[in-house]
Design a protein around this motif. Structure first.
Motif, PDB file in Angstrom:
ATOM      1  N   THR A  55      -1.763   6.496  88.202  1.00 15.97           N
ATOM      2  CA  THR A  55      -2.087   7.436  89.274  1.00 15.97           C
ATOM      3  C   THR A  55      -3.111   6.838  90.230  1.00 15.97           C
ATOM      4  O   THR A  55      -3.015   7.026  91.446  1.00 15.97           O
ATOM      5  N   ALA A  56      -4.063   6.099  89.684  1.00 18.30           N
ATOM      6  CA  ALA A  56      -5.077   5.464  90.538  1.00 18.30           C
ATOM      7  C   ALA A  56      -4.426   4.445  91.465  1.00 18.30           C
ATOM      8  O   ALA A  56      -4.760   4.370  92.654  1.00 18.30           O
ATOM      9  N   TYR A  57      -3.505   3.650  90.932  1.00 12.84           N
ATOM     10  CA  TYR A  57      -2.799   2.677  91.767  1.00 12.84           C
ATOM     11  C   TYR A  57      -2.025   3.377  92.883  1.00 12.84           C
ATOM     12  O   TYR A  57      -1.994   2.908  94.023  1.00 12.84           O
ATOM     13  N   LEU A  58      -1.392   4.485  92.531  1.00 16.15           N
ATOM     14  CA  LEU A  58      -0.624   5.226  93.533  1.00 16.15           C
ATOM     15  C   LEU A  58      -1.535   5.775  94.623  1.00 16.15           C
ATOM     16  O   LEU A  58      -1.238   5.642  95.814  1.00 16.15           O
ATOM     17  N   VAL A  59      -2.653   6.352  94.233  1.00  9.65           N
ATOM     18  CA  VAL A  59      -3.574   6.948  95.206  1.00  9.65           C
ATOM     19  C   VAL A  59      -4.164   5.869  96.116  1.00  9.65           C
ATOM     20  O   VAL A  59      -4.239   6.035  97.342  1.00  9.65           O
ATOM     21  N   VAL A  60      -4.574   4.750  95.531  1.00  6.12           N
ATOM     22  CA  VAL A  60      -5.138   3.668  96.339  1.00  6.12           C
ATOM     23  C   VAL A  60      -4.069   3.095  97.275  1.00  6.12           C
ATOM     24  O   VAL A  60      -4.341   2.821  98.452  1.00  6.12           O
ATOM     25  N   GLY A  61      -2.851   2.926  96.787  1.00  2.00           N
ATOM     26  CA  GLY A  61      -1.766   2.431  97.628  1.00  2.00           C
ATOM     27  C   GLY A  61      -1.438   3.391  98.758  1.00  2.00           C
ATOM     28  O   GLY A  61      -1.189   2.964  99.891  1.00  2.00           O
ATOM     29  N   LEU A  62      -1.423   4.687  98.452  1.00  2.00           N
ATOM     30  CA  LEU A  62      -1.181   5.678  99.502  1.00  2.00           C
ATOM     31  C   LEU A  62      -2.305   5.652 100.532  1.00  2.00           C
ATOM     32  O   LEU A  62      -2.062   5.798 101.738  1.00  2.00           O
ATOM     33  N   GLY A  63      -3.537   5.454 100.059  1.00  2.00           N
ATOM     34  CA  GLY A  63      -4.671   5.347 100.978  1.00  2.00           C
ATOM     35  C   GLY A  63      -4.558   4.137 101.892  1.00  2.00           C
ATOM     36  O   GLY A  63      -4.822   4.223 103.100  1.00  2.00           O
ATOM     37  N   LEU A  64      -4.135   3.004 101.324  1.00  2.00           N
ATOM     38  CA  LEU A  64      -3.967   1.803 102.138  1.00  2.00           C
ATOM     39  C   LEU A  64      -2.817   1.971 103.133  1.00  2.00           C
ATOM     40  O   LEU A  64      -2.917   1.539 104.284  1.00  2.00           O
ATOM     41  N   GLY A  65      -1.749   2.626 102.707  1.00  2.00           N
ATOM     42  CA  GLY A  65      -0.644   2.908 103.631  1.00  2.00           C
ATOM     43  C   GLY A  65      -1.090   3.821 104.762  1.00  2.00           C
ATOM     44  O   GLY A  65      -0.717   3.614 105.922  1.00  2.00           O
ATOM     45  N   ALA A  66      -1.901   4.817 104.434  1.00  2.00           N
ATOM     46  CA  ALA A  66      -2.433   5.714 105.464  1.00  2.00           C
ATOM     47  C   ALA A  66      -3.385   4.965 106.396  1.00  2.00           C
ATOM     48  O   ALA A  66      -3.404   5.203 107.614  1.00  2.00           O
ATOM     49  N   LEU A  67      -4.168   4.043 105.832  1.00  2.00           N
ATOM     50  CA  LEU A  67      -5.067   3.239 106.661  1.00  2.00           C
ATOM     51  C   LEU A  67      -4.281   2.387 107.656  1.00  2.00           C
ATOM     52  O   LEU A  67      -4.718   2.188 108.791  1.00  2.00           O
ATOM     53  N   CYS A  68      -3.122   1.902 107.237  1.00  2.00           N
ATOM     54  CA  CYS A  68      -2.248   1.146 108.156  1.00  2.00           C
ATOM     55  C   CYS A  68      -1.846   2.014 109.343  1.00  2.00           C
ATOM     56  O   CYS A  68      -1.877   1.560 110.490  1.00  2.00           O
ATOM     57  N   ILE A  69      -1.462   3.231 109.055  1.00  6.06           N
ATOM     58  CA  ILE A  69      -1.018   4.137 110.118  1.00  6.06           C
ATOM     59  C   ILE A  69      -2.176   4.489 111.050  1.00  6.06           C
ATOM     60  O   ILE A  69      -2.030   4.512 112.271  1.00  6.06           O
ATOM     61  N   VAL A  70      -3.355   4.728 110.469  1.00  3.62           N
ATOM     62  CA  VAL A  70      -4.536   5.022 111.283  1.00  3.62           C
ATOM     63  C   VAL A  70      -4.896   3.815 112.145  1.00  3.62           C
ATOM     64  O   VAL A  70      -5.192   3.952 113.336  1.00  3.62           O
ATOM     65  N   ALA A  71      -4.862   2.626 111.547  1.00  5.23           N
ATOM     66  CA  ALA A  71      -5.176   1.410 112.309  1.00  5.23           C
ATOM     67  C   ALA A  71      -4.182   1.203 113.437  1.00  5.23           C
ATOM     68  O   ALA A  71      -4.559   0.767 114.536  1.00  5.23           O
ATOM     69  N   ALA A  72      -2.915   1.510 113.191  1.00  3.72           N
ATOM     70  CA  ALA A  72      -1.904   1.378 114.249  1.00  3.72           C
ATOM     71  C   ALA A  72      -2.228   2.307 115.422  1.00  3.72           C
ATOM     72  O   ALA A  72      -2.074   1.940 116.578  1.00  3.72           O
TER      73      ALA A  72
END
Length: 146
Positions: A50-67
């Motif tokens: 679950t931690a890996y999933l949450v961190v990965g989702l956070g990084l994916g969201a950070l990509c979208i925010v950075a875009a």
């Protein structure tokens, strides 16, 4: 000026290209987060799925925010942070190193080529703005040749 920047404004074409790279990267990172969770779930003693999933989702969201923030001067810096974090995600899913290298190469290529395209567009707009007599004929010839 070096085309590979870490902070500052980019041209319109460049920030659009960089945002496109980050958008595609977010999809790959989100899929990588699912893989990390599945790998952790397959390991019977691991409780970190679950931690890996949450961190990965956070990084994916950070990509979208950075875009979305590519127009800001610090948007490029945030994009570089995303590139580094994507490479670090290889500690969990080793194939993410290949994904990280691929998107890092796209990122640098977009910075370099985008700066050249923006400079050429600015040169053509300046030539058109000064009303050079041969500018119209030269632009038409450029379109036919290239």
């Amino acid at each position: 000026m070096s085309p590979t920047i870490f902070y500052g404004q980019t041209g319109k074409f460049t920030f659009r290209m960089l945002a496109t790279v980050l958008g595609g990267q977010s999809i790959c990172i989100l899929l990588g987060a699912l893989v990390a969770r599945a790998i952790a779930a397959a390991d019977e003693g691991s409780r970190s799925g679950t931690a890996y999933l949450v961190v990965g989702l956070g990084l994916g969201a950070l990509c979208i925010v950075a875009a979305g923030l590519m127009r800001r001067p610090w948007g490029v810096t945030l994009g570089w942070v995303v590139q580094a974090l994507t490479l670090l995600s290889a500690l969990v899913v080793p194939m993410m190193f290949v994904v990280g290298l691929f998107f890092l190469a796209l990122w640098v290529t977009c910075l370099v080529k985008g700066a050249k395209v923006d400079a050429e567009m600015a040169r053509r707009e300046a030539a058109a703005g000064t009303g050079e007599a041969g500018a119209g004929a030269g632009d038409a010839a450029d379109r036919v040749d290239g």
